[in-house]
Scaffold this active site. Structure first.
Site, PDB file in Angstrom:
ATOM      1  N   HIS A 160      33.024 -27.395  33.149  1.00  9.47           N
ATOM      2  CA  HIS A 160      33.853 -26.894  32.045  1.00  9.47           C
ATOM      3  C   HIS A 160      35.052 -26.097  32.549  1.00  9.47           C
ATOM      4  CE1 HIS A 160      31.177 -27.838  28.533  1.00  9.47           C
ATOM      5  NE2 HIS A 160      30.346 -28.033  29.537  1.00  9.47           N
ATOM      6  N   ASP A 368      43.051 -22.327  33.303  1.00  9.74           N
ATOM      7  CA  ASP A 368      41.974 -22.503  32.329  1.00  9.74           C
ATOM      8  C   ASP A 368      41.492 -23.944  32.403  1.00  9.74           C
ATOM      9  OD1 ASP A 368      40.267 -21.892  30.187  1.00  9.74           O
ATOM     10  OD2 ASP A 368      41.834 -20.788  29.126  1.00  9.74           O
TER      11      ASP A 368
HETATM   12  P1  ADP Z   1      36.529 -19.554  27.363  1.00  4.80           P
HETATM   13  O1  ADP Z   1      35.465 -20.621  27.280  1.00  4.80           O
HETATM   14  O2  ADP Z   1      37.058 -19.325  28.752  1.00  4.80           O
HETATM   15  O3  ADP Z   1      36.136 -18.259  26.722  1.00  4.80           O
HETATM   16  P2  ADP Z   1      37.984 -21.187  25.408  1.00  4.80           P
HETATM   17  O4  ADP Z   1      39.320 -20.950  24.792  1.00  4.80           O
HETATM   18  O5  ADP Z   1      37.812 -22.557  25.941  1.00  4.80           O
HETATM   19  O6  ADP Z   1      37.784 -20.067  26.537  1.00  4.80           O
HETATM   20  O7  ADP Z   1      36.830 -20.957  24.334  1.00  4.80           O
HETATM   21  C1  ADP Z   1      36.684 -19.741  23.745  1.00  4.80           C
HETATM   22  C2  ADP Z   1      35.951 -19.862  22.409  1.00  4.80           C
HETATM   23  O8  ADP Z   1      35.552 -18.547  22.049  1.00  4.80           O
HETATM   24  C3  ADP Z   1      36.833 -20.368  21.297  1.00  4.80           C
HETATM   25  O9  ADP Z   1      36.069 -21.106  20.380  1.00  4.80           O
HETATM   26  C4  ADP Z   1      37.371 -19.087  20.660  1.00  4.80           C
HETATM   27  O10 ADP Z   1      37.649 -19.191  19.281  1.00  4.80           O
HETATM   28  C5  ADP Z   1      36.253 -18.115  20.893  1.00  4.80           C
HETATM   29  N1  ADP Z   1      36.831 -16.778  21.161  1.00  4.80           N
HETATM   30  C6  ADP Z   1      37.514 -16.388  22.252  1.00  4.80           C
HETATM   31  N2  ADP Z   1      37.906 -15.115  22.142  1.00  4.80           N
HETATM   32  C7  ADP Z   1      37.468 -14.678  20.970  1.00  4.80           C
HETATM   33  C8  ADP Z   1      37.571 -13.438  20.276  1.00  4.80           C
HETATM   34  N3  ADP Z   1      38.222 -12.405  20.799  1.00  4.80           N
HETATM   35  N4  ADP Z   1      36.996 -13.361  19.061  1.00  4.80           N
HETATM   36  C9  ADP Z   1      36.366 -14.427  18.526  1.00  4.80           C
HETATM   37  N5  ADP Z   1      36.236 -15.610  19.122  1.00  4.80           N
HETATM   38  C10 ADP Z   1      36.778 -15.748  20.332  1.00  4.80           C
END
Ligand code: ADP
Length: 463
Positions: A160, A368
């Site tokens: 991932h 990312d």
């Molecule tokens: P990572 O897996 O590195 O955290 P991604 O953008 O691929 O990054 O996925 C993050 C997920 O978590 C998304 O579905 C996003 O909406 C959720 N998310 C990330 N930060 C927050 C936050 N501060 N509050 C709520 N949801 C979040």
């Protein structure tokens, strides 16, 4: 269809849509095949003197037709496997942050031991014609451990996070062992073509692998198929969340508060890969160079707490608090603060409303694997009056989302210019960019991702 056995560090109930993307993606096939989902229980059991009672205890639970099988970890194993090796070595190096990796701490043995423990617990639950799909960097050696126990089933892996190019990957002292472990799989999935190319380069230059056509490489006496499968979101689910009461209420509240202002939004886990200090600097540069944005543009930056016991994360938190305070001090007015910095998780049900109210989203990671927030922002927009996505070229999503404003997040001035362009983009241009972006995330949504991956795994030759 074979039974699907999914393995990931954390296991969720696939009936719970709020459990996140992987649960949605796997839930369909797990349900259809009466599948099994295996992983860590999320529980840490304290080690008693002279032994580790409770460690490795297997818990079986049923969620509809799906069986959830989870294992507890001792404190020592959790800290070294999860915090130490997975998040102290693999996460930083795979995100190109060799400077933050702790190579000397000696956590590899425990990383390996926990993967062996998982293999020992999982193997007796397997049936000969199962199809096994293992997820992410915590579990790279799991297939090799299963193979050593005689498991001949089809086993796939999906990474991932990004895979860096060989000069960075080879800074990990155990890179050869890790890559050899990857060759125990039948199919390796990556997020982007760039990651796949890095794998191919490593396989050829370091492991003497020959490309054999049809995405296959042979090395370490095994043949593996490697392909890119960019993960998507469940667009329909996010759109329907956006119609819910909480999203609507959030949207209306934001629109009422920011009627005279322009809202910019960042939503991330607090992680050094997300480029948060660079983002704040770019926003500061916007205010400095384009003064018409003062008293007007407001950046809401939500940074959800993450891995706070790892030093680099605690340092980042202090840095962001200092920076947002300094920028607010310099530019703030009695009736306007440029940055609203929130160190909390936002409810998923409110997120679409927040995204829809934001004129611009800043998704500017330094690196990312994919970045799902970029896709969620697109899904949440009003097609008649959509906002603009400013996206880092170093997010896996940039390979697909070409109609976003792509930026180099290290280039602070360039990013500030792109934000300015986004804030002033004419409606017709916003609409046409958004339409193409929406088509893209619909065509390659999370259901497409798991279907394509599992089809390829079913077709791949074994060994
Ligand atoms: P990572 O897996 O590195 O955290 P991604 O953008 O691929 O990054 O996925 C993050 C997920 O978590 C998304 O579905 C996003 O909406 C959720 N998310 C990330 N930060 C927050 C936050 N501060 N509050 C709520 N949801 C979040």
């Amino acid at each position: 269809m074979s039974r699907l056995v999914a393995v990931s560090n954390r296991v969720a109930d696939p009936r719970n849509a709020a459990a996140g993307g992987l649960a949605v993606a796997l839930g369909e096939t797990l349900n259809a095949t009466g599948g099994l989902w295996f992983g860590w229980s999320g529980r840490v059991v304290e080690t008693a003197q002279g032994g580790t009672p409770g460690e490795g205890e297997l818990h079986l639970q049923h969620a509809g037709d799906v069986t959830l099988a989870t294992v507890d970890l001792s404190r020592e194993d959790h800290d070294a496997y999860y915090l130490g090796y997975s998040n102290g070595v693999l996460w930083p190096v795979f995100h190109y942050r060799v400077d933050l990796a702790d190579f000397d701490a000696g956590h590899l043995n425990v990383y390996r031991r926990v993967n062996q423990l998982f293999a020992r617990k999982l193997a007796p639950l397997l049936r000969p014609d199962d199809m096994i799909w293992i997820h992410d960097y915590h579990l790279i050696p799991l297939a090799a451990e299963l193979r050593a126990m005689g498991c001949g089933q089809r086993i796939g892996f999906f990474l991932h996070i990004p895979l860096p190019p060989p000069p960075i990957l080879t800074t990990i002292p155990q890179h050869e062992w890790l890559m050899r472990a990857l060759f125990a799989y039948d199919l390796i999935g990556f997020q982007s073509q760039a990651d796949l190319e890095h794998f191919a380069r490593y396989a050829q230059s370091e492991a003497g692998a020959e490309p054999m056509g049809d995405h296959r490489y042979r090395a370490f006496h095994r043949t593996v198929r490697a392909q890119a499968f960019p993960i998507g979101i469940d667009v329909d689910e996010f759109v329907s969340l956006g119609k819910g009461h909480e999203a609507q209420e959030t949207y209306e509240m934001m629109m009422a508060q920011y009627a005279r202002r322009r809202l910019l939004l960042g939503v991330d886990r607090m992680d050094y890969s997300k480029g948060l200090p660079e983002r704040l600097k770019a926003f500061q540069a916007l205010l400095a160079q384009y003064p018409e944005n003062r008293s007007s543009a407001t950046l809401i930056q939500i940074a959800a707490p993450s891995r706070e016991s790892v030093d680099a994360y605690a340092d980042l938190r202090r840095q962001l608090e200092g920076m947002s305070g300094a920028i607010n001090g310099e530019y703030g007015e009695l009736d306007w603060m440029p940055i609203r910095y929130i160190h909390r998780t936002t409810s998923r049900r409110r997120l679409p409303g927040l995204c829809r109210a934001a004129r611009v989203a800043l998704v500017t990671p330094l690196r990312d694997g994919m970045n799902l927030v970029a896709k969620e922002y697109i899904a949440a927009q009003d097609p008649d009056d959509p906002g603009v996505l400013v996206l880092s070229r170093f997010a896996g999503a940039a390979e697909q989302l070409k109609e976003a404003l792509l930026v180099n997040p290290y280039d602070i001035q360039g990013t500030a210019q792109a934000i300015q362009q986004a804030l002033h983009m004419p409606l017709a241009e916003r609409q046409s960019r958004h339409q193409k972006l929406l088509e893209n995330i619909r065509a390659q949504d999370v259901h497409w991702w798991s279907r394509e991956y599992l089809r390829s795994l079913a077709e791949s030759d074994q060994g």
